[in-house]
Write a protein that holds these residues in place. Structure first.
Motif, PDB file in Angstrom:
ATOM      1  N   ARG A  28       0.840  -1.187   0.000  1.00  0.00           N
ATOM      2  CA  ARG A  28       0.000   0.000   0.000  1.00  0.00           C
ATOM      3  C   ARG A  28       0.884   1.249   0.000  1.00  0.00           C
ATOM      4  O   ARG A  28       1.494   1.599   1.004  1.00  0.00           O
ATOM      5  CB  ARG A  28      -0.916   0.022   1.227  1.00  0.00           C
ATOM      6  CG  ARG A  28      -1.890   1.190   1.229  1.00  0.00           C
ATOM      7  CD  ARG A  28      -2.734   1.198   2.494  1.00  0.00           C
ATOM      8  NE  ARG A  28      -3.558   2.390   2.564  1.00  0.00           N
ATOM      9  CZ  ARG A  28      -4.199   2.792   3.651  1.00  0.00           C
ATOM     10  NH1 ARG A  28      -4.105   2.068   4.765  1.00  0.00           N
ATOM     11  NH2 ARG A  28      -4.925   3.884   3.645  1.00  0.00           N
ATOM     12  N   VAL A  29       0.971   1.903  -1.149  1.00  0.00           N
ATOM     13  CA  VAL A  29       1.792   3.108  -1.279  1.00  0.00           C
ATOM     14  C   VAL A  29       0.925   4.324  -0.971  1.00  0.00           C
ATOM     15  O   VAL A  29      -0.009   4.646  -1.701  1.00  0.00           O
ATOM     16  CB  VAL A  29       2.397   3.220  -2.695  1.00  0.00           C
ATOM     17  CG1 VAL A  29       3.233   4.495  -2.809  1.00  0.00           C
ATOM     18  CG2 VAL A  29       3.269   1.992  -2.995  1.00  0.00           C
ATOM     19  N   LEU A  30       1.221   4.995   0.131  1.00  0.00           N
ATOM     20  CA  LEU A  30       0.440   6.148   0.567  1.00  0.00           C
ATOM     21  C   LEU A  30       0.768   7.403  -0.230  1.00  0.00           C
ATOM     22  O   LEU A  30      -0.071   8.287  -0.382  1.00  0.00           O
ATOM     23  CB  LEU A  30       0.683   6.406   2.055  1.00  0.00           C
ATOM     24  CG  LEU A  30       0.401   5.234   3.005  1.00  0.00           C
ATOM     25  CD1 LEU A  30       0.720   5.630   4.437  1.00  0.00           C
ATOM     26  CD2 LEU A  30      -1.050   4.780   2.876  1.00  0.00           C
ATOM     27  N   ALA A  31       2.006   7.483  -0.738  1.00  0.00           N
ATOM     28  CA  ALA A  31       2.415   8.653  -1.520  1.00  0.00           C
ATOM     29  C   ALA A  31       3.702   8.341  -2.265  1.00  0.00           C
ATOM     30  O   ALA A  31       4.526   7.554  -1.799  1.00  0.00           O
ATOM     31  CB  ALA A  31       2.618   9.877  -0.613  1.00  0.00           C
ATOM     32  N   ALA A  32       3.854   8.957  -3.431  1.00  0.00           N
ATOM     33  CA  ALA A  32       5.100   8.901  -4.201  1.00  0.00           C
ATOM     34  C   ALA A  32       5.468  10.342  -4.493  1.00  0.00           C
ATOM     35  O   ALA A  32       4.685  11.073  -5.105  1.00  0.00           O
ATOM     36  CB  ALA A  32       4.902   8.116  -5.500  1.00  0.00           C
ATOM     37  N   ALA A  40      10.601  14.167   4.883  1.00  0.00           N
ATOM     38  CA  ALA A  40      10.085  14.280   6.252  1.00  0.00           C
ATOM     39  C   ALA A  40       8.652  14.791   6.274  1.00  0.00           C
ATOM     40  O   ALA A  40       7.806  14.278   7.017  1.00  0.00           O
ATOM     41  CB  ALA A  40      10.991  15.190   7.082  1.00  0.00           C
ATOM     42  N   GLU A  41       8.360  15.791   5.451  1.00  0.00           N
ATOM     43  CA  GLU A  41       7.004  16.345   5.424  1.00  0.00           C
ATOM     44  C   GLU A  41       5.984  15.292   5.009  1.00  0.00           C
ATOM     45  O   GLU A  41       4.896  15.188   5.584  1.00  0.00           O
ATOM     46  CB  GLU A  41       6.930  17.536   4.467  1.00  0.00           C
ATOM     47  CG  GLU A  41       7.581  18.817   4.974  1.00  0.00           C
ATOM     48  CD  GLU A  41       9.098  18.802   4.880  1.00  0.00           C
ATOM     49  OE1 GLU A  41       9.645  17.859   4.266  1.00  0.00           O
ATOM     50  OE2 GLU A  41       9.726  19.724   5.415  1.00  0.00           O
ATOM     51  N   VAL A  42       6.341  14.501   3.999  1.00  0.00           N
ATOM     52  CA  VAL A  42       5.423  13.465   3.511  1.00  0.00           C
ATOM     53  C   VAL A  42       5.209  12.401   4.579  1.00  0.00           C
ATOM     54  O   VAL A  42       4.080  11.976   4.850  1.00  0.00           O
ATOM     55  CB  VAL A  42       5.964  12.811   2.218  1.00  0.00           C
ATOM     56  CG1 VAL A  42       5.005  11.725   1.726  1.00  0.00           C
ATOM     57  CG2 VAL A  42       6.173  13.861   1.137  1.00  0.00           C
ATOM     58  N   VAL A  43       6.288  11.976   5.213  1.00  0.00           N
ATOM     59  CA  VAL A  43       6.197  10.929   6.230  1.00  0.00           C
ATOM     60  C   VAL A  43       5.390  11.402   7.431  1.00  0.00           C
ATOM     61  O   VAL A  43       4.545  10.677   7.959  1.00  0.00           O
ATOM     62  CB  VAL A  43       7.606  10.473   6.663  1.00  0.00           C
ATOM     63  CG1 VAL A  43       7.532   9.606   7.918  1.00  0.00           C
ATOM     64  CG2 VAL A  43       8.275   9.693   5.543  1.00  0.00           C
ATOM     65  N   VAL A  44       5.643  12.627   7.873  1.00  0.00           N
ATOM     66  CA  VAL A  44       4.931  13.154   9.038  1.00  0.00           C
ATOM     67  C   VAL A  44       3.428  13.231   8.772  1.00  0.00           C
ATOM     68  O   VAL A  44       2.607  12.927   9.633  1.00  0.00           O
ATOM     69  CB  VAL A  44       5.483  14.547   9.430  1.00  0.00           C
ATOM     70  CG1 VAL A  44       4.571  15.224  10.446  1.00  0.00           C
ATOM     71  CG2 VAL A  44       6.890  14.408  10.003  1.00  0.00           C
ATOM     72  N   SER A  45       3.061  13.612   7.550  1.00  0.00           N
ATOM     73  CA  SER A  45       1.640  13.763   7.235  1.00  0.00           C
ATOM     74  C   SER A  45       0.942  12.433   6.955  1.00  0.00           C
ATOM     75  O   SER A  45      -0.246  12.281   7.231  1.00  0.00           O
ATOM     76  CB  SER A  45       1.454  14.699   6.034  1.00  0.00           C
ATOM     77  OG  SER A  45       2.014  14.136   4.861  1.00  0.00           O
ATOM     78  N   ARG A  46       1.672  11.426   6.430  1.00  0.00           N
ATOM     79  CA  ARG A  46       1.039  10.157   6.041  1.00  0.00           C
ATOM     80  C   ARG A  46       1.246   9.022   7.042  1.00  0.00           C
ATOM     81  O   ARG A  46       0.502   8.044   7.021  1.00  0.00           O
ATOM     82  CB  ARG A  46       1.557   9.720   4.670  1.00  0.00           C
ATOM     83  CG  ARG A  46       1.300  10.717   3.542  1.00  0.00           C
ATOM     84  CD  ARG A  46      -0.172  11.025   3.373  1.00  0.00           C
ATOM     85  NE  ARG A  46      -0.419  11.989   2.315  1.00  0.00           N
ATOM     86  CZ  ARG A  46      -0.701  11.674   1.068  1.00  0.00           C
ATOM     87  NH1 ARG A  46      -0.793  10.404   0.708  1.00  0.00           N
ATOM     88  NH2 ARG A  46      -0.907  12.618   0.168  1.00  0.00           N
ATOM     89  N   ARG A  74       8.925  10.894  13.743  1.00  0.00           N
ATOM     90  CA  ARG A  74       8.156   9.660  13.575  1.00  0.00           C
ATOM     91  C   ARG A  74       9.110   8.473  13.807  1.00  0.00           C
ATOM     92  O   ARG A  74       9.418   7.732  12.879  1.00  0.00           O
ATOM     93  CB  ARG A  74       7.540   9.581  12.177  1.00  0.00           C
ATOM     94  CG  ARG A  74       6.372  10.507  11.931  1.00  0.00           C
ATOM     95  CD  ARG A  74       5.112   9.987  12.637  1.00  0.00           C
ATOM     96  NE  ARG A  74       3.926  10.766  12.271  1.00  0.00           N
ATOM     97  CZ  ARG A  74       3.518  11.851  12.894  1.00  0.00           C
ATOM     98  NH1 ARG A  74       4.228  12.312  13.924  1.00  0.00           N
ATOM     99  NH2 ARG A  74       2.416  12.475  12.517  1.00  0.00           N
ATOM    100  N   PRO A  75       9.587   8.316  15.052  1.00  0.00           N
ATOM    101  CA  PRO A  75      10.602   7.275  15.315  1.00  0.00           C
ATOM    102  C   PRO A  75      10.151   5.859  14.985  1.00  0.00           C
ATOM    103  O   PRO A  75      10.985   4.975  14.785  1.00  0.00           O
ATOM    104  CB  PRO A  75      10.880   7.443  16.825  1.00  0.00           C
ATOM    105  CG  PRO A  75       9.681   8.155  17.362  1.00  0.00           C
ATOM    106  CD  PRO A  75       9.227   9.065  16.259  1.00  0.00           C
ATOM    107  N   GLN A  76       8.840   5.638  14.912  1.00  0.00           N
ATOM    108  CA  GLN A  76       8.348   4.294  14.616  1.00  0.00           C
ATOM    109  C   GLN A  76       8.448   3.951  13.131  1.00  0.00           C
ATOM    110  O   GLN A  76       8.296   2.786  12.744  1.00  0.00           O
ATOM    111  CB  GLN A  76       6.884   4.150  15.073  1.00  0.00           C
ATOM    112  CG  GLN A  76       5.864   4.892  14.225  1.00  0.00           C
ATOM    113  CD  GLN A  76       5.734   6.376  14.570  1.00  0.00           C
ATOM    114  OE1 GLN A  76       6.589   6.932  15.269  1.00  0.00           O
ATOM    115  NE2 GLN A  76       4.657   7.010  14.109  1.00  0.00           N
ATOM    116  N   VAL A  77       8.712   4.941  12.275  1.00  0.00           N
ATOM    117  CA  VAL A  77       8.812   4.707  10.832  1.00  0.00           C
ATOM    118  C   VAL A  77      10.219   4.213  10.483  1.00  0.00           C
ATOM    119  O   VAL A  77      11.213   4.848  10.827  1.00  0.00           O
ATOM    120  CB  VAL A  77       8.501   5.988  10.035  1.00  0.00           C
ATOM    121  CG1 VAL A  77       8.685   5.746   8.531  1.00  0.00           C
ATOM    122  CG2 VAL A  77       7.076   6.472  10.324  1.00  0.00           C
TER     123      VAL A  77
END
Length: 227
Positions: A28-32, A40-46, A74-77
């Motif tokens: 499941r790709v949330l964003a490309a 970082a911005e993409v990861v924090v938001s998704r 987002r240390p869990q990512v």
């Protein structure tokens, strides 16, 4: 079970191609997105499980700053770097920033997928030969005297390099802020980030480390070039 991930790369077409290939394999790709600097911005938001971080220049200064920010916010990512293979110290810099894996940019999609699954499981996702090379060079730092300065310099952004130069010249927070045209609170934040990245506890230690490793001699020309 597919991995929930975001794909970022310096080249949008590459990011989209990777995303399409991974979707076909059940992930499941949330964003490309592109470029990698905005990861970082993409990861924090998704909030994905894994971020596939494609970089064309892993040896560039500040290349892994987005990775470090992701791990702070987002240390869990888990972050898997996809890129050309720099010196072993470049690979070590990726892991120092918080990456969970490093995959060659020419790796087959099956290899990329294996790395994503391992990273999600909390395992180190890196080819044994790459890891062996990184350890071999890290255990022999005397082979290249400039390596330490280069490694430290690669951790800093252009702005942080300027802050380090000013700290080494004895400037306080207000003087740094005035000279860079930023708020004192922002200058203070930059100083704290520099101390954290260099692994020191005070401005005096940062200045001493920079002088001892020859970092200042290399930082000043770079800082001037950036203006």
């Amino acid at each position: 079970m597919g991995v929930r991930l975001v794909v970022v790369d310096d080249h949008r077409l590459h990011a989209e191609a990777l995303a399409s290939a991974l979707k076909l394999r059940g992930h499941r790709v949330l964003a490309a997105a592109a470029p990698a600097a905005g990861a970082a911005e993409v990861v924090v938001s998704r909030a994905p499980e894994v971020c596939l971080f494609g970089t064309a220049a892993p040896a560039a200064a500040g290349a892994f700053e987005p990775v470090a920010r992701i791990k702070r916010e987002r240390p869990q990512v888990a972050v898997v770097v996809l890129g050309p293979v720099p010196s072993p110290r470049g690979i070590a810099a990726a892991f120092a920033a918080g990456a969970s894996g490093y995959v060659r940019h020419d790796e087959r999609i099956e290899g990329v997928e294996r790395a994503l699954l391992k990273a999600r499981a909390g395992e180190a996702a890196v080819a044994p030969q790459l890891l062996a090379g990184a350890f071999a060079e890290l255990l022999n730092p005397a082979a290249q005297p400039d390596d330490e300065a280069q490694r430290l310099l690669a951790l800093l952004t252009h702005r942080e390099v300027e802050v380090l130069v000013r700290v080494a010249e004895g400037e306080g927070t207000r003087l740094i802020a005035a000279g860079m045209g930023i708020a004192p609170s922002t200058a203070r934040t930059h100083v704290q980030r520099v101390l954290m990245k260099l692994g020191v506890g005070s401005r005096l230690e940062a200045a001493a480390l920079a002088a001892r490793t020859g970092l200042l001699d290399r930082a000043v020309p770079r800082q001037r070039t950036a203006h």
